[in-house]
Write an enzyme that holds these catalytic residues in place. Structure first.
Site, mmCIF file in Angstrom:
data_model
loop_
_atom_site.group_PDB
_atom_site.id
_atom_site.type_symbol
_atom_site.label_atom_id
_atom_site.label_comp_id
_atom_site.label_asym_id
_atom_site.label_seq_id
_atom_site.Cartn_x
_atom_site.Cartn_y
_atom_site.Cartn_z
ATOM 1 N N ASP A 206 0.837 -1.199 0.000
ATOM 2 C CA ASP A 206 0.000 0.000 0.000
ATOM 3 C C ASP A 206 0.876 1.255 0.000
ATOM 4 O O ASP A 206 1.877 1.323 0.724
ATOM 5 C CB ASP A 206 -0.898 -0.028 1.246
ATOM 6 C CG ASP A 206 -1.946 1.050 1.246
ATOM 7 O OD1 ASP A 206 -2.747 1.095 0.306
ATOM 8 O OD2 ASP A 206 -1.968 1.855 2.203
ATOM 9 N N GLU A 259 1.705 -0.530 -4.953
ATOM 10 C CA GLU A 259 0.730 0.495 -5.330
ATOM 11 C C GLU A 259 1.521 1.784 -5.499
ATOM 12 O O GLU A 259 1.854 2.461 -4.532
ATOM 13 C CB GLU A 259 -0.341 0.668 -4.258
ATOM 14 C CG GLU A 259 -1.377 1.721 -4.659
ATOM 15 C CD GLU A 259 -2.194 2.263 -3.492
ATOM 16 O OE1 GLU A 259 -3.301 2.785 -3.745
ATOM 17 O OE2 GLU A 259 -1.719 2.206 -2.340
#
Length: 517
Positions: A206, A259
């Site tokens: 993330d 990401e």
């Protein structure tokens, strides 16, 4: 080709854990629910699954505010449930990746609670980004350490009782770690090993471009590029070199996908050098409008700069692509038709593809959720001006004619629309013309070609707003225009996203063709 690592051309299915399947009956998806649906995923034809966070969390941001990186939140089950899920996934031929959230923790994390109780300049506070205000305005009345804003809206700083401020690029309940602190770096190496020891096949990282901030935390202008003091700082690559060494130390092939939001494919490529991450999400493809010109630009820039590319149309943070593609169209069904065509184009490209749960059912964005049902912090921090991401997170309809459509026995944490009765997996499984049947055929066709196609592709001449490209014997044709176009020469139509009459490819349609080569 056949000896390529699994992640290079895998189809990975994202599971938003809260919304996939509820075995406990509390209205929230869980690990046991996922286990019960593994046969469905194996039959769909995907290669791997990726789980969004399931760790202990106050759920201020759907679990992306982690309070303990080495356990399972009771809402989702237990470590024993997780181990059983890994074993069952592998038994079904599915690899399993988990989300890791290294940019920030929950404000309930023990480290942050200790930081709040500790004084300025303490070791406890150095694990996070605590700062004093240095007046820099003419009247000396500046309110925050700098002008950074939260991705979720509002200032990126919150003041604590002793007057210091802490940084949170997202919600106040998500304080940013200080990745220049060696203790933080060691902690996450240990977290990686904890889950790798439990048999997982990789990580989705993330906010992978956000861990390191520029020294001095200077004011910023918007943007994700290398010149930003917030995003994609050069030092972040040393972190992923350390992570790669850990991944490579385990048997088999363990992969990491980041990401990473960047301004260019060249910036994206920096994350997937041979000693760093294996892959990074290609959000330019997701953001491209329905246009042959836009698609070709993204494909060219990606394949020119990025080795082992990824392709994705939807995820848990964006409006579902069938809805995006249908915006402004005269017929609501056009968005779905374009979604089918875009899937074929994506699956024909070199690299791996990431699917988001429910897209195989043709689920649209749910736009009319009542305000009292919404839970996304973006909705609250914008005072309702931005609806946020709840609309793409509504739980999956599995069976039956009324909510919760077999999601569980206790309702669903976000309300499901009445019109989803016709979109359940049960109903679509019995309909050879359904979106689910189409996804199964497309993924099966991709598998039949696996190991037989070159990594390189070539553009073919195409009329109007259409794209034709080839990979060995396979030719993919997609028509983004308003008029039919003539198909390129071929021997066989392997699969098409819509009805093809003769040699013409209708608008909003794609096809895979086989040539004699």
């Amino acid at each position: 080709m056949e000896d390529s690592p699994w992640w290079r051309d895998a189809v990975v299915y994202e599971i938003y854990v809260r919304s996939f399947a509820d075995a406990s009956g509390d209205g929230v998806g869980d690990l046991a629910g996922i286990r019960s649906r593994l046969p469905y995923l194996a039959a769909l034809g995907v290669d791997a699954i990726w789980l969004t966070p399931f760790y202990p969390s106050p759920m201020a941001d759907g679990g992306y505010d982690v309070a303990d990186y080495r356990d399972v939140d009771p809402l989702f089950g237990s470590l024993a449930d997780f181990d059983a899920l890994v074993a069952d996934a592998h038994a079904h031929g599915l690899r399993l990746m988990v989300d890791i959230v290294p940019n920030h923790s929950s404000s309930a994390h023990p480290w942050f609670q200790k930081a709040l109780a500790a004084p300025r300049g303490s070791e406890e506070r150095d694990r996070y980004m605590f700062r004093d205000v240095t007046p820099s305005t003419e009247d000396g009345a500046r309110q925050e350490p700098n002008n950074w804003v939260s991705v979720f809206g509002g200032p990126a700083w919150t003041q604590v009782a002793d007057g210091q401020w802490y940084l949170h690029l997202f919600a106040p309940e998500q304080p940013d770690f200080n990745w220049r602190n060696p203790e933080v770096r060691q902690e996450f190496l240990d977290v990686l090993r904890f889950w790798l020891d439990r048999g997982i096949d990789g990580f989705r990282i993330d906010v992978a471009m956000g861990l390191i901030k520029a020294p001095g935390l200077p004011d910023t202008d918007p943007g994700f590029g290398a010149k930003s003091p917030i995003w994609s700082r050069p030092e972040v690559h040393d972190i992923y070199r350390d992570w790669r060494r850990v991944l490579d130390s385990y048997p088999g092939v363990r992969a990491a996908v980041g990401e990473v939001w960047t301004d260019s494919a060249e910036d994206l490529a920096l994350y997937v050098r041979p000693d760093e991450l294996h892959q990074s999400f290609n959000f330019a493809w997701l953001e491209a409008p329905w246009s042959a010109t836009a698609f070709r630009k993204v494909i060219d820039e990606t394949l020119h700069a990025v080795p082992a590319p990824t392709w994705v149309l939807s995820n848990h943070d964006v409006v579902r692509h069938t809805t995006r593609y249908g915006e402004g169209a005269p017929d609501p069904s056009i968005g779905l038709a374009r979604g089918h065509a875009a899937l074929l184009a994506m699956l024909a490209l070199p690299g791996s593809a990431y699917l988001y749960q429910g897209e195989e059912l043709g689920l649209p964005e749910v736009k009319n959720l009542p305000p009292e049902a919404r839970q996304d912090p973006i909705f609250f921090r914008s005072k309702g001006e931005v609806l946020g991401r709840d609309g793409c997170r509504v739980p999956i309809p599995w069976a039956g004619t009324a909510p919760p459509y077999g999601f569980g026995t206790g309702g669903s944490w976000l309300p499901q629309p009445a019109e989803w009765a016709g979109l359940t997996a049960e109903r679509q499984s019995a309909d050879p013309s359904s979106t689910l049947a189409f996804y199964r055929r497309a993924l099966a066709a991709r598998r039949t070609l696996r190991g037989t196609l070159p990594d390189a592709m070539a553009w073919l001449e195409a009329p109007g707003d259409a794209l034709f490209f080839s990979r060995g014997r396979l030719v993919c044709a997609i028509n983004c225009g308003t008029d039919p176009v003539r198909l390129p020469p071929h021997e066989q139509v392997l699969i098409s996203s819509g009805l093809i009459d003769g040699q013409d490819l209708p608008p909003d349609t794609a096809a895979w063709l086989l040539t004699a080569g």
